[in-house]
Design an enzyme around this catalytic site. Sequence first.
Site, short mmCIF file in Angstrom:
data_model
loop_
_atom_site.label_atom_id
_atom_site.label_comp_id
_atom_site.label_asym_id
_atom_site.label_seq_id
_atom_site.Cartn_x
_atom_site.Cartn_y
_atom_site.Cartn_z
N THR A 170 0.34 36.32 12.20
CA THR A 170 1.02 35.26 11.45
C THR A 170 0.18 33.99 11.24
O THR A 170 -0.61 33.63 12.09
CB THR A 170 2.33 34.85 12.18
OG1 THR A 170 3.04 36.01 12.53
CG2 THR A 170 3.21 34.00 11.32
N ARG A 198 11.01 46.73 8.94
CA ARG A 198 11.20 45.79 10.06
C ARG A 198 10.85 44.36 9.60
O ARG A 198 9.85 44.14 8.92
CB ARG A 198 10.31 46.22 11.22
CG ARG A 198 10.29 45.25 12.41
CD ARG A 198 9.10 44.33 12.35
NE ARG A 198 8.98 43.50 13.55
CZ ARG A 198 8.26 42.40 13.60
NH1 ARG A 198 7.58 41.98 12.54
NH2 ARG A 198 8.20 41.69 14.70
N VAL A 199 11.66 43.38 10.00
CA VAL A 199 11.37 41.97 9.73
C VAL A 199 11.41 41.23 11.06
O VAL A 199 12.33 41.43 11.86
CB VAL A 199 12.40 41.36 8.75
CG1 VAL A 199 12.15 39.87 8.56
CG2 VAL A 199 12.35 42.08 7.41
N GLY A 200 10.42 40.38 11.30
CA GLY A 200 10.36 39.61 12.54
C GLY A 200 10.91 38.21 12.36
O GLY A 200 11.79 37.97 11.52
N ASP A 201 10.37 37.28 13.10
CA ASP A 201 10.87 35.89 13.08
C ASP A 201 10.44 35.10 11.85
O ASP A 201 11.13 34.17 11.42
CB ASP A 201 10.35 35.15 14.32
CG ASP A 201 8.82 35.12 14.34
OD1 ASP A 201 8.20 36.21 14.35
OD2 ASP A 201 8.23 34.02 14.30
N THR A 221 4.71 31.48 16.05
CA THR A 221 3.85 32.66 15.93
C THR A 221 4.04 33.49 17.19
O THR A 221 4.29 32.94 18.26
CB THR A 221 2.37 32.26 15.76
OG1 THR A 221 1.54 33.40 16.05
CG2 THR A 221 1.95 31.13 16.68
N GLY A 222 3.92 34.81 17.04
CA GLY A 222 4.05 35.66 18.22
C GLY A 222 4.95 36.85 17.96
O GLY A 222 5.17 37.23 16.80
N GLY A 224 7.87 38.68 17.14
CA GLY A 224 9.08 38.27 16.43
C GLY A 224 10.37 38.65 17.11
O GLY A 224 11.34 37.89 17.11
#
Length: 301
Positions: A170, A198-201, A221-222, A224
Amino acid sequence: MRIAMIVHGGAWAIPDEQVEAHLAGCRAALAAGWAILERGGSARDACEAAVRLLEDDPTFDAGTGSHLTAAGTVELDAAMMDGQSLLYGAVANLRRVRNPISLAHRLLQGPATFLVGEGAEHFAAAQGITLCDNRELVVERERKLWEAWRASQAAAADRGAQSVMGGRDTVGALALDQSGNLVAANSTGGTPFKFPGRVGDTPLIGCGLYADAQIGGAVCTGWGEAIVRVALARRVVDLLERGLAPQAAAEAAVRILNRRVTGGAGGCIVLTPDGRPGLAWNTRRMAYAYRSGASDPVYGV
Ligand code: GLY
């Protein structure tokens, strides 16, 4: 009015041999955004310019050079939030948009807050954004990693192993312009070999980013899946609202991530309406650059 900007190029175990490339990318992104702020441009444009550079730089997990999904494709997410109006625009699961941040920026004017997949790409084309082939976003480094991962999958499945965590991660930016607006923006290719869809943060408001020009902004960042569970970006802004300094708020939020979520790996950047930066991470490294008012730029990994 003081201008300020902070960018990051991901919190992860950046190897020694990639430190220079990460520093150079963050330095270039900050310079691009700063040039816009300095001539009186908007924080929105500064964030878009900075994030676009990071998306185009294959060093980072955003745009070209992103991690591949389990299916061997690139799927991109991005978002922007305007701290004065609280307008927010986000996109996810893009396969044919080279610079998702530009689409997220356009969505601040509607017609929707959050667009995904083919609908988002259709909107992009209608806005005059040239769609690319997904293969143009794939770089040799990531294709080789994916092939090695795929070859190891049968054995991993036999052991009941979970999908891989970690990897590069990210990019993001926060900018404060001469009018006092504070904007947050970010972009990602997500985690390595993620499940398609898939969707993260990153594109989720309050998780990957938040901006309130009266309080401050944060971009995360990191991993999610961990960050969404503590709504990390909004946590940071809540801590600012309670009176913490930006550095203390960043550190406290990362402590919450550590304490509340097992394996909660990541970091955040923070900016206040008076131009004070903050940054913290619990991974081996995080790439960043910032500048505020008349001070010299600061870079680090
Ligand atoms: N932080 C990016 C992601 O988990 O998708």
